[in-house]
Design an enzyme around this catalytic site. Structure first.
Site, PDB file in Angstrom:
ATOM      1  N   CYS A 195       0.835  -1.208   0.000  1.00  0.00           N
ATOM      2  CA  CYS A 195       0.000   0.000   0.000  1.00  0.00           C
ATOM      3  C   CYS A 195       0.871   1.261   0.000  1.00  0.00           C
ATOM      4  O   CYS A 195       2.029   1.234   0.438  1.00  0.00           O
ATOM      5  CB  CYS A 195      -0.862   0.043   1.252  1.00  0.00           C
ATOM      6  SG  CYS A 195      -2.124  -1.220   1.344  1.00  0.00           S
ATOM      7  N   GLU A 232       0.710   3.838   1.940  1.00  0.00           N
ATOM      8  CA  GLU A 232       1.121   4.279   3.278  1.00  0.00           C
ATOM      9  C   GLU A 232       2.355   3.516   3.741  1.00  0.00           C
ATOM     10  O   GLU A 232       3.288   4.085   4.315  1.00  0.00           O
ATOM     11  CB  GLU A 232      -0.007   4.039   4.291  1.00  0.00           C
ATOM     12  CG  GLU A 232      -1.294   4.791   3.991  1.00  0.00           C
ATOM     13  CD  GLU A 232      -2.247   4.024   3.081  1.00  0.00           C
ATOM     14  OE1 GLU A 232      -1.775   3.290   2.182  1.00  0.00           O
ATOM     15  OE2 GLU A 232      -3.458   4.158   3.263  1.00  0.00           O
ATOM     16  N   CYS A 273      -5.890   0.930   5.228  1.00  0.00           N
ATOM     17  CA  CYS A 273      -6.268  -0.438   5.613  1.00  0.00           C
ATOM     18  C   CYS A 273      -5.708  -0.761   7.001  1.00  0.00           C
ATOM     19  O   CYS A 273      -4.843  -0.058   7.540  1.00  0.00           O
ATOM     20  CB  CYS A 273      -5.775  -1.442   4.570  1.00  0.00           C
ATOM     21  SG  CYS A 273      -4.029  -1.835   4.707  1.00  0.00           S
TER      22      CYS A 273
HETATM   23  N1  THU Z   1      -4.367   0.459  -1.034  1.00  0.00           N
HETATM   24  C1  THU Z   1      -3.479   1.351  -0.530  1.00  0.00           C
HETATM   25  O1  THU Z   1      -2.515   1.729  -1.198  1.00  0.00           O
HETATM   26  N2  THU Z   1      -3.692   1.833   0.718  1.00  0.00           N
HETATM   27  C2  THU Z   1      -4.715   1.430   1.539  1.00  0.00           C
HETATM   28  O2  THU Z   1      -4.739   1.773   2.705  1.00  0.00           O
HETATM   29  C3  THU Z   1      -5.785   0.592   0.997  1.00  0.00           C
HETATM   30  C4  THU Z   1      -5.499  -0.051  -0.304  1.00  0.00           C
HETATM   31  C5  THU Z   1      -4.147  -0.078  -2.384  1.00  0.00           C
HETATM   32  C6  THU Z   1      -3.729  -1.511  -2.412  1.00  0.00           C
HETATM   33  C7  THU Z   1      -4.176  -1.922  -3.806  1.00  0.00           C
HETATM   34  O3  THU Z   1      -3.144  -1.626  -4.719  1.00  0.00           O
HETATM   35  C8  THU Z   1      -5.363  -1.036  -4.103  1.00  0.00           C
HETATM   36  O4  THU Z   1      -5.334   0.007  -3.135  1.00  0.00           O
HETATM   37  C9  THU Z   1      -6.697  -1.750  -4.026  1.00  0.00           C
HETATM   38  O5  THU Z   1      -6.815  -2.457  -2.852  1.00  0.00           O
END
Ligand code: THU
Length: 131
Positions: free
Chosen positions: A56, A58, A89
């Site tokens: 992700c 973050e 998340c």
């Molecule tokens: N994702 C993030 O980058 N940060 C989060 O906190 C939630 C999800 C991304 C992971 C994935 O590449 C896409 O969002 C869909 O889940």
């Protein structure tokens, strides 16, 4: 935290989302993490064909920062989502809580900046797991 500091950080997160590697979900996310020493570390999501290996935005920002010697942070902005802001998340909340205080502001904005929601890390993750 000054109003403009969070606005600037949100803009950096929006900019960082443009680097997102998200060919599978097409869901781009950017993050900008302000270190106590004034440095800003940005991150984007980096997906993988083996979906579970995705990182992700973050966590990309936290890992970049920690690997550059930063350990203490004072604000975070996250850019993601179109109608609604994307919220961090659970895994990212726990990773953030390792290095960031519960009173740290977390600003979530949509990719174009039209939606804004403000939290503290403690609101997003009460009851942190600690060793
Ligand atoms: N994702 C993030 O980058 N940060 C989060 O906190 C939630 C999800 C991304 C992971 C994935 O590449 C896409 O969002 C869909 O889940």
């Amino acid at each position: 935290m000054e109003k403009t500091a969070l606005e600037d950080l949100a803009r950096e997160a929006m900019e960082a989302s443009r680097q997102a590697y998200a060919p599978y979900s097409r869901f781009k996310v950017g993050a900008a993490l302000l270190a106590e020493d004034g440095r800003v570390f940005t991150g984007c999501n980096v997906e993988n064909a083996s979906y579970g290996l995705t990182n992700c935005a973050e966590r990309t920002a936290v890992f970049k920062a920690v690997s550059e010697g930063a350990r203490r942070f004072t604000a975070l902005a996250i850019a993601g989502g179109e109608g609604e802001v994307a919220l961090p998340c659970g895994a990212c909340r726990q990773v953030l809580a390792e290095f960031c205080p519960p009173e740290m502001p977390v600003r979530c904005v949509t990719l174009n900046g039209s939606g804004v929601r403000d939290f503290t890390l403690g609101e997003l993750l009460p009851g942190v797991f600690r060793l």
